[in-house]
Design a protein around this motif. Sequence first.
Motif, PDB file in Angstrom:
ATOM      1  N   THR A   1       6.654  -4.531   6.716  1.00 42.04           N
ATOM      2  CA  THR A   1       7.608  -3.481   6.885  1.00 42.04           C
ATOM      3  C   THR A   1       6.691  -2.237   6.340  1.00 42.04           C
ATOM      4  N   LYS A   2       6.870  -0.937   7.114  1.00 44.46           N
ATOM      5  CA  LYS A   2       6.397   0.225   6.478  1.00 44.46           C
ATOM      6  C   LYS A   2       7.796   1.476   6.520  1.00 44.46           C
ATOM      7  N   PHE A   3       7.626   1.813   5.590  1.00 46.05           N
ATOM      8  CA  PHE A   3       8.703   3.073   5.438  1.00 46.05           C
ATOM      9  C   PHE A   3       8.100   4.479   5.195  1.00 46.05           C
ATOM     10  N   LEU A   4       8.567   5.293   5.829  1.00 49.46           N
ATOM     11  CA  LEU A   4       7.763   6.562   5.962  1.00 49.46           C
ATOM     12  C   LEU A   4       8.731   7.535   5.470  1.00 49.46           C
ATOM     13  N   VAL A   5       8.429   8.418   4.503  1.00 51.30           N
ATOM     14  CA  VAL A   5       9.324   9.541   3.957  1.00 51.30           C
ATOM     15  C   VAL A   5       8.531  10.732   4.236  1.00 51.30           C
ATOM     16  N   CYS A   6       9.047  11.645   5.030  1.00 51.33           N
ATOM     17  CA  CYS A   6       8.460  13.214   5.002  1.00 51.33           C
ATOM     18  C   CYS A   6       9.248  14.199   4.609  1.00 51.33           C
ATOM     19  N   LEU A   7       8.706  15.027   3.683  1.00 53.39           N
ATOM     20  CA  LEU A   7       9.487  16.268   3.391  1.00 53.39           C
ATOM     21  C   LEU A   7       8.726  17.680   3.895  1.00 53.39           C
ATOM     22  N   PRO A   8       9.351  18.665   4.155  1.00 54.96           N
ATOM     23  CA  PRO A   8       8.448  19.789   4.587  1.00 54.96           C
ATOM     24  C   PRO A   8       7.613  20.427   3.580  1.00 54.96           C
ATOM     25  N   ALA A   9       6.703  20.890   4.192  1.00 60.22           N
ATOM     26  CA  ALA A   9       5.698  21.136   2.716  1.00 60.22           C
ATOM     27  C   ALA A   9       6.183  22.728   2.458  1.00 60.22           C
ATOM     28  N   ALA A  10       5.990  22.954   0.931  1.00 57.03           N
ATOM     29  CA  ALA A  10       6.522  24.427   0.516  1.00 57.03           C
ATOM     30  C   ALA A  10       6.022  25.286   0.805  1.00 57.03           C
TER      31      ALA A  10
ATOM     32  N   THR B   1       0.778  -1.444  -0.044  1.00 55.31           N
ATOM     33  CA  THR B   1       0.094  -0.155  -0.201  1.00 55.31           C
ATOM     34  C   THR B   1       0.952   1.330  -0.001  1.00 55.31           C
ATOM     35  N   LEU B   2       0.580   2.261  -0.720  1.00 58.46           N
ATOM     36  CA  LEU B   2       1.183   3.266  -0.937  1.00 58.46           C
ATOM     37  C   LEU B   2       0.167   4.589  -0.579  1.00 58.46           C
ATOM     38  N   ARG B   3       0.681   5.031   0.471  1.00 63.61           N
ATOM     39  CA  ARG B   3      -0.231   6.323   1.006  1.00 63.61           C
ATOM     40  C   ARG B   3       0.489   7.750   1.033  1.00 63.61           C
ATOM     41  N   VAL B   4      -0.193   8.788   0.616  1.00 63.76           N
ATOM     42  CA  VAL B   4       0.073  10.005   0.857  1.00 63.76           C
ATOM     43  C   VAL B   4      -0.507  10.849   1.943  1.00 63.76           C
ATOM     44  N   ALA B   5       0.177  10.965   3.017  1.00 65.34           N
ATOM     45  CA  ALA B   5      -0.573  12.117   4.146  1.00 65.34           C
ATOM     46  C   ALA B   5      -0.114  13.230   4.209  1.00 65.34           C
ATOM     47  N   PRO B   6      -0.921  14.114   3.796  1.00 68.99           N
ATOM     48  CA  PRO B   6      -0.693  15.447   4.240  1.00 68.99           C
ATOM     49  C   PRO B   6      -0.730  16.058   5.638  1.00 68.99           C
ATOM     50  N   LEU B   7       0.442  16.395   6.629  1.00 74.84           N
ATOM     51  CA  LEU B   7       0.262  16.755   7.738  1.00 74.84           C
ATOM     52  C   LEU B   7       0.230  18.348   7.748  1.00 74.84           C
ATOM     53  N   GLU B   8       0.331  18.752   9.076  1.00 75.48           N
ATOM     54  CA  GLU B   8       0.269  20.024   8.985  1.00 75.48           C
ATOM     55  C   GLU B   8       1.551  20.857   8.399  1.00 75.48           C
ATOM     56  N   ASN B   9       2.651  20.698   8.508  1.00 74.26           N
ATOM     57  CA  ASN B   9       3.723  21.228   7.719  1.00 74.26           C
ATOM     58  C   ASN B   9       4.661  20.409   6.890  1.00 74.26           C
ATOM     59  N   GLU B  10       3.998  19.337   6.652  1.00 76.09           N
ATOM     60  CA  GLU B  10       5.053  18.329   5.702  1.00 76.09           C
ATOM     61  C   GLU B  10       4.006  17.472   4.994  1.00 76.09           C
ATOM     62  N   VAL B  11       4.721  16.769   4.092  1.00 68.12           N
ATOM     63  CA  VAL B  11       3.908  15.530   3.313  1.00 68.12           C
ATOM     64  C   VAL B  11       4.551  14.307   3.653  1.00 68.12           C
ATOM     65  N   CYS B  12       3.901  13.174   3.982  1.00 71.14           N
ATOM     66  CA  CYS B  12       4.556  12.199   4.298  1.00 71.14           C
ATOM     67  C   CYS B  12       3.995  11.066   3.384  1.00 71.14           C
ATOM     68  N   VAL B  13       4.942  10.205   2.724  1.00 66.02           N
ATOM     69  CA  VAL B  13       4.525   8.892   2.106  1.00 66.02           C
ATOM     70  C   VAL B  13       4.965   7.669   2.617  1.00 66.02           C
ATOM     71  N   GLU B  14       3.796   6.845   2.827  1.00 63.73           N
ATOM     72  CA  GLU B  14       4.183   5.526   3.713  1.00 63.73           C
ATOM     73  C   GLU B  14       4.112   4.523   2.334  1.00 63.73           C
ATOM     74  N   ILE B  15       5.235   3.650   2.525  1.00 62.49           N
ATOM     75  CA  ILE B  15       5.155   2.491   1.810  1.00 62.49           C
ATOM     76  C   ILE B  15       5.013   1.060   2.644  1.00 62.49           C
TER      77      ILE B  15
END
Length: 362
Positions: free
Chosen positions: A353-362, A279-293
């Motif tokens: 396994t779950k990998f989580l990648v978060c980048l700061p929102a622009a 499962t590939l999930r994109v989760a927009p949080l408060e100040n960042e965007v996270c991708v879960e694989i």
Amino acid sequence: MLNKTTVLLVEDSVADAKYVQQLLPKQKFDIVHVRSLAEASNIMETESFDVILLDLSLPDGSGLSSFQSMKEKGSRIPVVILTGLDDDETALMAVKLGAQDYIQKTDVNASFLERSIHYAIERKDLEETEKKLATYEQREEFMATLTHDLKNPLIGTNRVLELLAEQAMGQISQDHADLLLQIRDSNKILLAMIQNLLDVYRFEKDMNAVVLTRTYLKDILSTCLKDILPIAENRKITITTEYPSNEKLVHADVLAMRRVFQNLLDNAVKFTPAGGAITLRVAPLENEVCVEIQDSGPGMSDEEKSRIFHRFSQGRAGRKFSPGTGLGLFLCKKIIDAHNGKISCESEEGTGTKFLVCLPAA
Ligand SMILES: Nc1ncnc2c1ncn2[C@@H]1O[C@H](COP(=O)(O)OP(=O)(O)O)[C@@H](O)[C@H]1O
Ligand SMILES: [Mg+2]
């Protein structure tokens, strides 16, 4: 207690040797005195020294030849030349040939001698470090050129293999065509490994190698999915995506982030058994965007998890598969760090396994 500086004093005149020994305080210096090059060379077989104080006119050597033979014996030990009144020129030549310094025996005091010895040791250290760095850089540069040159023939070969499989050069049986495409797929794995090596080189050399643009991570993920879907389908692995409608933009290097998701998806598909799910999930949080694989693969022990982002680290699952270098996650971490982002992993043995990648929102 402070480590003492060990000195090998090579001096045939007893009076001169005594004088030098007097100048150096015993609590800071351990001095071994020998009177000839032969004696010096003997003792250097068994003992190591921080510095050599060398008189140039000895019973078994004179002038530059004394220095040359000392240098051959212990090229890593700094040498300070001791000169009499009339051999300044020779001493200067010795410095040109690699001696660290020269001092006149008749014109030296304690603090001058101490300082000269310490500078000699420091300068030699620096020289050795610079030498090591230069060879290290050359080797890295060579590796990067080599890996780069390996890519082109592989890409060329793949084009030909595809043409042959498509029967563009004449009719072949389906079995032959399948075989050719299998070779192409192995080449693709090899290409991905080479690309990882090149990217590791690039990001180690320059952390700022990223070219940031405003982008949606979903768009990068879609491109990666196109490549991985046929492989997943082949192995009866389903990939589900969950993208939110309000995804935020991030500042990202599109090509570099593609390498991150390619590596994470490649691992997920590689390690998940046939029939599994990703499962590939994109989760927009408060100040960042996270991708879960998230995958339904074998998972990892805590011990394995603690090492997966290290260079060349392969866990139990990784060692079972031959195509792998243990550089994938190391590279992912380097790229995410260059984006000021975060990458983490949640995993338990037997539960996936779950990998989580978060980048700061622009
Ligand atoms: N999705 C996953 N499931 C289980 N183990 C994983 C997963 N992703 C990575 N690993 C473990 O982490 C190790 C390091 O991954 P990586 O750096 O991509 O190297 P490689 O894929 O070349 O083995 C792998 O060898 C594997 O043991
Ligand atoms: Mg990998």
